[in-house]
Structure formats: structure tokens, C-alpha cells
Design an enzyme around this catalytic site. Structure first.
Site, PDB file in Angstrom:
ATOM      1  N   GLU A  72      58.681  45.504  55.963  1.00  0.00           N
ATOM      2  CA  GLU A  72      58.694  44.057  55.765  1.00  0.00           C
ATOM      3  C   GLU A  72      58.586  43.700  54.279  1.00  0.00           C
ATOM      4  OE1 GLU A  72      56.997  42.153  59.811  1.00  0.00           O
ATOM      5  OE2 GLU A  72      55.480  43.128  58.591  1.00  0.00           O
TER       6      GLU A  72
ATOM      7  N   TYR B  51      37.607  23.706  53.587  1.00  0.00           N
ATOM      8  CA  TYR B  51      38.013  24.987  53.008  1.00  0.00           C
ATOM      9  C   TYR B  51      39.401  25.411  53.475  1.00  0.00           C
ATOM     10  CZ  TYR B  51      33.636  25.730  50.655  1.00  0.00           C
ATOM     11  OH  TYR B  51      32.571  25.603  49.797  1.00  0.00           O
TER      12      TYR B  51
END
Length: 215
Positions: free
Chosen positions: A77, A123
Site C-alpha cells: 500500500e 481533541y
């Protein structure tokens, strides 16, 4: 880049890969990590390698054209990483996992393909932001790289449908933290489905993005 600096990056990949594996964020030979080197090349985890059992000496080293210089053959990949780096010259590391909760979200038919997970926490907004969905491609299909590249200039993270997240960061540590934040928020999203959760408002998201800009 000195040999000392390269060895430090190799060891960092090994340590973080083992941490991800031992916490169940990747399994078998799934997932891959890459880091941009100062000479314009890359270090990448090898194909069919378990992130929990990496050998620093066998990590693939590629030149700026993506040609293997030494180490084992890079992840199959690698084209995903190369496409994202091409569009994000400011990014120095990429983490791609098949982490359970993120993959689960990528399989849901009702998610917004322009923003797969709502802004549940500060976050998540700070480290991930908007997360677009990349349509399903068969594993190894290099056109997936083009699909990722089309989004990478505007997003530091993308979610591959029925596959998993690809996350870039200005450092390997930053990419790792963002990947972990994405996985935990995906878990929250699944836990809260059908509960009409209170998300951050548009104004709250804008304030976070202004105060904590992502690279």
C-alpha cells in the site's frame, strides 16, 4: 540525514508499531507506517510485516522517486502513502491501520461521506478535523491512491470505505496520536448511535481550528 538520525527513525517505527499491535489497534500483518527522510526519501514498513514484530534493519528505505534502496520490499500500500505525501509536503509521517472501530464506522451506510464522524470532542477536532470517506476499492488497486490524493491536500486524515484510516502528521508521534484519537472517537460514535449526542457547535469547532491549526 545522518545514519544516527535514520537509525533513530527506524527504532521509533518499531516502538510505535509494537505499541499499536499490543493494544489491538492493528492485527496480523495489517497496517503500515512511513516516515519522510531529510533527503526526500522514505522509510516504510515492509509488505506482509507484523507491526508488533518489526526488525529495524529490514524496514524499507526508498529514494525520492519511490525506488527501493535497501531493506525488504515496502508495503504493497506504499502508493497510498506516496499519494498523500505528494499532496501534503508539510507532513513527515503517515499511519494506516485497519483498526476495529474506525473500520466499523467506514462500513455504516448512513455516515456523511464528507465528514464521517461528528465533532464529539475538542481533541478530535484538534487532531483530526473533518474526515472524508474514500469510496471502496479492491485492495491493491492503485487508483485508490488517486482517490486519496484528491482529498489529502485539504485533509490530514481520510477513511477508506470498508478498509480503515490513513492519517498524516508533521511527525510520526503526531500521526500516531491523531490515529489513536480517531479510533477512540469512532468508538464513542458507535456507543452513542441513536442517543442524539450533544456535539460541538459550529462556533466551538471554528474556535478550536483557529486556536489549534493542523498542518
Amino acid at each position: 540525514m545522518t545514519q544516527h538520525d535514520e537509525n533513530r527513525l527506524r527504532e521509533q517505527i518499531v516502538v510505535y508499531g509494537k505499541s499499536l499491535f499490543e493494544r489491538g489497534l492493528t492485527m496480523g500483518s495489517s497496517g503500515n507506517i512511513s516516515v519522510r527522510t531529510e533527503d526526500g526519501g522514505w522509510l516504510m514498513t515492509p509488505t506482509n510485516a507484523c507491526l508488533g514484530r518489526l526488525d529495524p534493519a529490514r524496514i524499507s528505505r526508498l529514494d525520492r522517486d519511490g525506488c527501493l534502496l535497501d531493506g525488504d520490499k515496502p508495503t504493497k500500500e506504499s502508493f497510498l502513502h506516496m499519494s498523500m505525501y505528494h499532496e501534503r509536503p508539510q507532513s513527515a509521517a503517515i499511519v494506516h491501520l485497519h483498526s476495529t472501530h474506525s473500520v466499523a464506522v467506514s462500513c455504516l451506510p448512513e455516515i456523511d461521506p464528507h465528514d464521517c464522524i461528528p465533532p464529539l470532542t475538542a481533541y478530535y477536532v484538534m487532531r483530526v478535523g473533518k474526515l472524508p470517506l474514500v469510496p471502496y476499492h479492491i485492495p491493491g488497486d492503485t487508483t485508490l491512491g488517486d482517490a486519496v490524493g484528491a482529498l489529502a491536500g485539504r485533509h490530514s486524515a481520510v477513511l477508506l470505505a470498508n478498509h480503515g484510516p490513513v492519517v498524516a502528521g508533521k511527525t510520526l508521534e503526531a500521526a500516531l496520536y491523531a490515529t489513536e484519537e480517531l479510533e477512540e472517537t469512532a468508538k464513542l460514535y458507535l456507543l452513542l448511535r441513536g442517543q442524539n449526542p450533544r456535539c460541538l457547535t459550529t462556533e466551538q469547532v471554528a474556535e478550536l481550528e483557529a486556536r489549534f491549526p493542523r498542518t
